[in-house]
Design a protein around this motif. Sequence first.
Motif, PDB file in Angstrom:
ATOM      1  N   THR A  19      -5.268   1.862  -2.179  1.00 35.15           N
ATOM      2  CA  THR A  19      -4.778   2.458  -0.934  1.00 35.15           C
ATOM      3  C   THR A  19      -4.250   3.858  -1.223  1.00 35.15           C
ATOM      4  O   THR A  19      -3.604   4.080  -2.244  1.00 35.15           O
ATOM      5  CB  THR A  19      -3.647   1.594  -0.341  1.00 35.15           C
ATOM      6  OG1 THR A  19      -4.155   0.287  -0.097  1.00 35.15           O
ATOM      7  CG2 THR A  19      -3.126   2.177   0.947  1.00 35.15           C
ATOM      8  N   MET A  20      -4.541   4.789  -0.312  1.00 33.35           N
ATOM      9  CA  MET A  20      -4.024   6.152  -0.399  1.00 33.35           C
ATOM     10  C   MET A  20      -3.500   6.548   0.976  1.00 33.35           C
ATOM     11  O   MET A  20      -4.047   6.128   1.994  1.00 33.35           O
ATOM     12  CB  MET A  20      -5.131   7.145  -0.786  1.00 33.35           C
ATOM     13  CG  MET A  20      -5.709   6.973  -2.162  1.00 33.35           C
ATOM     14  SD  MET A  20      -7.048   8.156  -2.493  1.00 33.35           S
ATOM     15  CE  MET A  20      -6.104   9.584  -2.987  1.00 33.35           C
ATOM     16  N   SER A  21      -2.473   7.378   0.980  1.00 27.97           N
ATOM     17  CA  SER A  21      -2.022   7.940   2.257  1.00 27.97           C
ATOM     18  C   SER A  21      -3.019   9.018   2.679  1.00 27.97           C
ATOM     19  O   SER A  21      -3.762   9.564   1.849  1.00 27.97           O
ATOM     20  CB  SER A  21      -0.628   8.551   2.109  1.00 27.97           C
ATOM     21  OG  SER A  21      -0.691   9.725   1.316  1.00 27.97           O
ATOM     22  N   GLN A  45      -4.347   5.254   4.682  1.00 26.15           N
ATOM     23  CA  GLN A  45      -3.301   4.926   5.643  1.00 26.15           C
ATOM     24  C   GLN A  45      -2.665   6.191   6.196  1.00 26.15           C
ATOM     25  O   GLN A  45      -2.512   7.177   5.486  1.00 26.15           O
ATOM     26  CB  GLN A  45      -2.204   4.091   4.980  1.00 26.15           C
ATOM     27  CG  GLN A  45      -2.656   2.742   4.516  1.00 26.15           C
ATOM     28  CD  GLN A  45      -1.507   1.928   3.956  1.00 26.15           C
ATOM     29  OE1 GLN A  45      -0.422   2.436   3.677  1.00 26.15           O
ATOM     30  NE2 GLN A  45      -1.753   0.642   3.782  1.00 26.15           N
ATOM     31  N   LYS A  46      -2.300   6.122   7.473  1.00 27.09           N
ATOM     32  CA  LYS A  46      -1.572   7.208   8.126  1.00 27.09           C
ATOM     33  C   LYS A  46      -0.306   6.600   8.714  1.00 27.09           C
ATOM     34  O   LYS A  46      -0.391   5.633   9.482  1.00 27.09           O
ATOM     35  CB  LYS A  46      -2.433   7.840   9.218  1.00 27.09           C
ATOM     36  CG  LYS A  46      -1.848   9.098   9.800  1.00 27.09           C
ATOM     37  CD  LYS A  46      -2.859   9.785  10.693  1.00 27.09           C
ATOM     38  CE  LYS A  46      -2.314  11.114  11.173  1.00 27.09           C
ATOM     39  NZ  LYS A  46      -3.303  11.825  11.969  1.00 27.09           N
ATOM     40  N   HIS A  47       0.825   7.120   8.314  1.00 22.50           N
ATOM     41  CA  HIS A  47       2.118   6.577   8.734  1.00 22.50           C
ATOM     42  C   HIS A  47       2.225   5.090   8.395  1.00 22.50           C
ATOM     43  O   HIS A  47       2.755   4.297   9.184  1.00 22.50           O
ATOM     44  CB  HIS A  47       2.360   6.811  10.223  1.00 22.50           C
ATOM     45  CG  HIS A  47       2.285   8.250  10.626  1.00 22.50           C
ATOM     46  ND1 HIS A  47       3.200   9.193  10.184  1.00 22.50           N
ATOM     47  CD2 HIS A  47       1.387   8.932  11.384  1.00 22.50           C
ATOM     48  CE1 HIS A  47       2.871  10.376  10.678  1.00 22.50           C
ATOM     49  NE2 HIS A  47       1.778  10.246  11.406  1.00 22.50           N
ATOM     50  N   GLY A  48       1.661   4.705   7.232  1.00 23.09           N
ATOM     51  CA  GLY A  48       1.753   3.332   6.761  1.00 23.09           C
ATOM     52  C   GLY A  48       0.803   2.345   7.405  1.00 23.09           C
ATOM     53  O   GLY A  48       0.830   1.163   7.089  1.00 23.09           O
ATOM     54  N   ARG A  49      -0.076   2.827   8.292  1.00 26.98           N
ATOM     55  CA  ARG A  49      -1.032   1.949   8.964  1.00 26.98           C
ATOM     56  C   ARG A  49      -2.452   2.279   8.514  1.00 26.98           C
ATOM     57  O   ARG A  49      -2.818   3.456   8.444  1.00 26.98           O
ATOM     58  CB  ARG A  49      -0.932   2.124  10.479  1.00 26.98           C
ATOM     59  CG  ARG A  49       0.458   1.737  11.005  1.00 26.98           C
ATOM     60  CD  ARG A  49       0.604   1.929  12.490  1.00 26.98           C
ATOM     61  NE  ARG A  49      -0.376   1.123  13.193  1.00 26.98           N
ATOM     62  CZ  ARG A  49      -0.944   1.475  14.331  1.00 26.98           C
ATOM     63  NH1 ARG A  49      -0.639   2.611  14.916  1.00 26.98           N
ATOM     64  NH2 ARG A  49      -1.819   0.687  14.915  1.00 26.98           N
ATOM     65  N   PRO A  50      -3.264   1.271   8.217  1.00 22.99           N
ATOM     66  CA  PRO A  50      -4.655   1.530   7.805  1.00 22.99           C
ATOM     67  C   PRO A  50      -5.443   2.202   8.928  1.00 22.99           C
ATOM     68  O   PRO A  50      -5.372   1.776  10.076  1.00 22.99           O
ATOM     69  CB  PRO A  50      -5.222   0.149   7.504  1.00 22.99           C
ATOM     70  CG  PRO A  50      -4.146  -0.836   7.732  1.00 22.99           C
ATOM     71  CD  PRO A  50      -2.951  -0.142   8.272  1.00 22.99           C
TER      72      PRO A  50
END
Length: 52
Positions: free
Chosen positions: A3-5, A28-33
């Motif tokens: 996983t990467m931001s 992920q963006k703001h912790g959401r996939p």
Amino acid sequence: MKTMSAKEAKNSFGVLLDAAQAAPVQVQKHGRPVAVVMSIEEYRRLSRQGTE
């Protein structure tokens, strides 16, 4: 699955592409996939599965 931001993916795009050659990478963006990046070979394999 690695996983990467989104920010990390943007700033290290080459690393993202290298990692995707080994296995799909979730972004992920703001912790959401929000996306998965995968190799073209994996994409083609999955695309063929859907048409058989």
